[in-house]
Write an enzyme that holds these catalytic residues in place. Sequence first.
Site, PDB file in Angstrom:
ATOM      1  N   HIS A  18      -3.491  -5.063   0.702  1.00 26.67           N
ATOM      2  CA  HIS A  18      -2.876  -5.462   1.970  1.00 26.67           C
ATOM      3  C   HIS A  18      -2.928  -6.979   2.161  1.00 26.67           C
ATOM      4  O   HIS A  18      -3.826  -7.490   2.840  1.00 26.67           O
ATOM      5  CB  HIS A  18      -3.610  -4.798   3.138  1.00 26.67           C
ATOM      6  CG  HIS A  18      -3.363  -3.338   3.284  1.00 26.67           C
ATOM      7  ND1 HIS A  18      -2.256  -2.827   3.929  1.00 26.67           N
ATOM      8  CD2 HIS A  18      -4.086  -2.269   2.865  1.00 26.67           C
ATOM      9  CE1 HIS A  18      -2.309  -1.499   3.905  1.00 26.67           C
ATOM     10  NE2 HIS A  18      -3.409  -1.135   3.279  1.00 26.67           N
ATOM     11  N   CYS A  73       0.842  -1.196   0.000  1.00 30.12           N
ATOM     12  CA  CYS A  73       0.000   0.000   0.000  1.00 30.12           C
ATOM     13  C   CYS A  73       0.880   1.251   0.000  1.00 30.12           C
ATOM     14  O   CYS A  73       1.494   1.568  -1.006  1.00 30.12           O
ATOM     15  CB  CYS A  73      -0.989  -0.034   1.165  1.00 30.12           C
ATOM     16  SG  CYS A  73      -2.345   1.159   0.977  1.00 30.12           S
ATOM     17  N   GLU A  89      -1.115  -8.597   4.097  1.00 28.41           N
ATOM     18  CA  GLU A  89      -0.697  -8.872   5.470  1.00 28.41           C
ATOM     19  C   GLU A  89      -1.832  -8.790   6.480  1.00 28.41           C
ATOM     20  O   GLU A  89      -1.667  -9.138   7.646  1.00 28.41           O
ATOM     21  CB  GLU A  89       0.419  -7.895   5.882  1.00 28.41           C
ATOM     22  CG  GLU A  89      -0.027  -6.527   6.357  1.00 28.41           C
ATOM     23  CD  GLU A  89      -0.435  -5.550   5.261  1.00 28.41           C
ATOM     24  OE1 GLU A  89      -0.609  -4.359   5.580  1.00 28.41           O
ATOM     25  OE2 GLU A  89      -0.589  -5.962   4.096  1.00 28.41           O
TER      26      GLU A  89
END
Length: 235
Positions: free
Chosen positions: A170, A92, A172
């Site tokens: 994202h 990001c 993660e």
Amino acid sequence: MRTQPEFRALIVQHEEPTPPGLVSEWLDQRAAAVDILRIDVDDRVPDPRDYQLIVSLGSEFAAFDDSIPFIRREAELLRQAAAADVPVLGLCFGGQLMARALGGQSFRAGRSEIGWLPVRTNDPELIAEGPWFQWHFDTFTLPPGARLLAETDVGPQAYVIGRSLGLQFHPEVTPEIMDAWVQSYRHELDADGVDPDALLEETRRRAPVSRRLALRLLNRYLDAIVRLRPEAASR
């Protein structure tokens, strides 16, 4: 007997509510030795040559806002990494800043993207169509020499340049991270008309599949693009 780490990784974190999440789990699985730099509170600039991978996480700030003290320092770190052929994984904000540091532009997008959204992928073996989690208001142009891997109508979603990978979404994210984001940035959801309870429920429901897709993406990036050299762990 302690095993030798496969490689050394530096995680650049920009604020407390945005930790590495699944990236930490992945690096642990890959037996990496990990340092975390809170660049918002630590003004040192590490030597990228001390690492075999740098991960730049998301941030509430804009990658084009040079009034933020750490942005120029991190941009220089990313340029030094590129010059030394040290691969960077930008997530990001990290992907936006890497694009800017290497010659692209970062700017306010025509509209925000918040939620679990599909992407149009040119490389489904690396970047599945998702849906992936998005929470951003900015976008970017590709730096010279980059190859577009995925996009939406708003802008690029994934690109590769050398051995580095920039993502707009994202991979993660975890339910725990989402809980923290909803608490810290609820005003952004309210302004965009996003139901926080529905977002949290969808994140929990998607967690097993999103974790599998994220780890597949990260492992394929490391194995097919980074291609660690045999001497990596001994540097």
